[in-house]
Design a protein around this motif. Sequence first.
Motif, PDB file in Angstrom:
ATOM      1  N   GLU A 129     -23.122 -21.289   8.864  1.00  0.00           N
ATOM      2  CA  GLU A 129     -22.945 -20.599   7.739  1.00  0.00           C
ATOM      3  C   GLU A 129     -21.422 -19.536   7.799  1.00  0.00           C
ATOM      4  O   GLU A 129     -21.049 -19.221   8.771  1.00  0.00           O
ATOM      5  N   SER A 153     -20.106 -16.840   8.523  1.00  0.00           N
ATOM      6  CA  SER A 153     -20.204 -15.458   9.263  1.00  0.00           C
ATOM      7  C   SER A 153     -19.293 -15.498  10.232  1.00  0.00           C
ATOM      8  O   SER A 153     -18.861 -16.650  10.894  1.00  0.00           O
ATOM      9  N   GLU A 211     -25.288 -24.734   3.264  1.00  0.00           N
ATOM     10  CA  GLU A 211     -26.458 -24.052   2.889  1.00  0.00           C
ATOM     11  C   GLU A 211     -26.223 -23.768   1.275  1.00  0.00           C
ATOM     12  O   GLU A 211     -27.290 -23.611   0.621  1.00  0.00           O
ATOM     13  N   ASP A 271     -30.104 -23.327   8.393  1.00  0.00           N
ATOM     14  CA  ASP A 271     -30.175 -22.232   7.245  1.00  0.00           C
ATOM     15  C   ASP A 271     -31.445 -21.340   7.532  1.00  0.00           C
ATOM     16  O   ASP A 271     -31.332 -20.014   7.593  1.00  0.00           O
ATOM     17  N   TYR A 272     -32.361 -21.951   7.642  1.00  0.00           N
ATOM     18  CA  TYR A 272     -33.900 -21.304   7.946  1.00  0.00           C
ATOM     19  C   TYR A 272     -33.767 -20.510   9.315  1.00  0.00           C
ATOM     20  O   TYR A 272     -34.056 -19.145   9.167  1.00  0.00           O
ATOM     21  N   THR A 280     -31.135 -19.167  10.712  1.00  0.00           N
ATOM     22  CA  THR A 280     -30.469 -18.004  10.430  1.00  0.00           C
ATOM     23  C   THR A 280     -31.204 -16.974   9.579  1.00  0.00           C
ATOM     24  O   THR A 280     -30.970 -15.976   9.988  1.00  0.00           O
ATOM     25  N   SER A 281     -31.393 -17.449   8.434  1.00  0.00           N
ATOM     26  CA  SER A 281     -31.839 -16.487   7.432  1.00  0.00           C
ATOM     27  C   SER A 281     -33.223 -15.753   7.685  1.00  0.00           C
ATOM     28  O   SER A 281     -33.502 -14.771   7.613  1.00  0.00           O
ATOM     29  N   GLU A 282     -34.171 -16.621   8.342  1.00  0.00           N
ATOM     30  CA  GLU A 282     -35.790 -16.036   8.537  1.00  0.00           C
ATOM     31  C   GLU A 282     -35.939 -15.688   9.933  1.00  0.00           C
ATOM     32  O   GLU A 282     -36.471 -15.100  10.139  1.00  0.00           O
TER      33      GLU A 282
END
Length: 253
Positions: free
Chosen positions: A157, A159, A178, A187-188, A190-192
Amino acid sequence: MTDPDRLPAPRGPLTRTIADLRGGDGPTLICTGGVHGNEPAGIHAAREVARKLQTLSPSGSDPAWRGRFVAMVGNVAACNAADPTLRYIEHDLNRLATPEEIDRARALPPVERHAEQQELLELIDALRAIAGDAPHASTLLDLHTVSSPSPAFAYGEDSLPARRLGRALGLPLVLGFEEELSGLLADYATSELGMLSLVVEAGTHSDPESVSVHEAAIWTVLEAQGMVNSASDAARFDVAQRLRAAAGRKAGR
């Protein structure tokens, strides 16, 4: 007869956990290999890293390595299939890692879930438990290979932490996957799950050299996250040179 130019299937039958090792106090690195059944290189590389870590002293005032190293098989059912070219049983596991798909799978009785729904739940639950148990930051390194010859590369991602870690590898770094592909495991995570996540595409599925590229990537991340003092010393080969060679003229771009 075994083809010396083709990567052998991992010794099996495989289970979810390849290794779960603890050194001195430090961060957690989770490696996932075999998210696709026809991509065994990450499994081989993670096993080799675990073997070498076990030869290092994890204790004392200056431990040779620090933190927790966990390596897992992504799609156990596909990796254990008789056909080594099988990518998945019914659905691509690396397109299912969204909250909606996870909720949909959990709502079904186990007997009604398709193979990858069951794999998804087991894998996500394992990642969540490891992240929840980690006293420090957790990093996910998802290890993949490709079907056509290409330089090794990484993606994450967009960042600052992901950029720093990706640039430490010296591989060409692709950002924003993503935004184009939904349901990526990284992605999951990282985000969740709040992990720092990176994906490495090491080379072709059947190329034995893909294993050493993945191993070099794992050691590089271990050093970048402060888990080993010297990646090359722990690996017993020049990891930076191996990654540069795999990236070719696109190294560092």
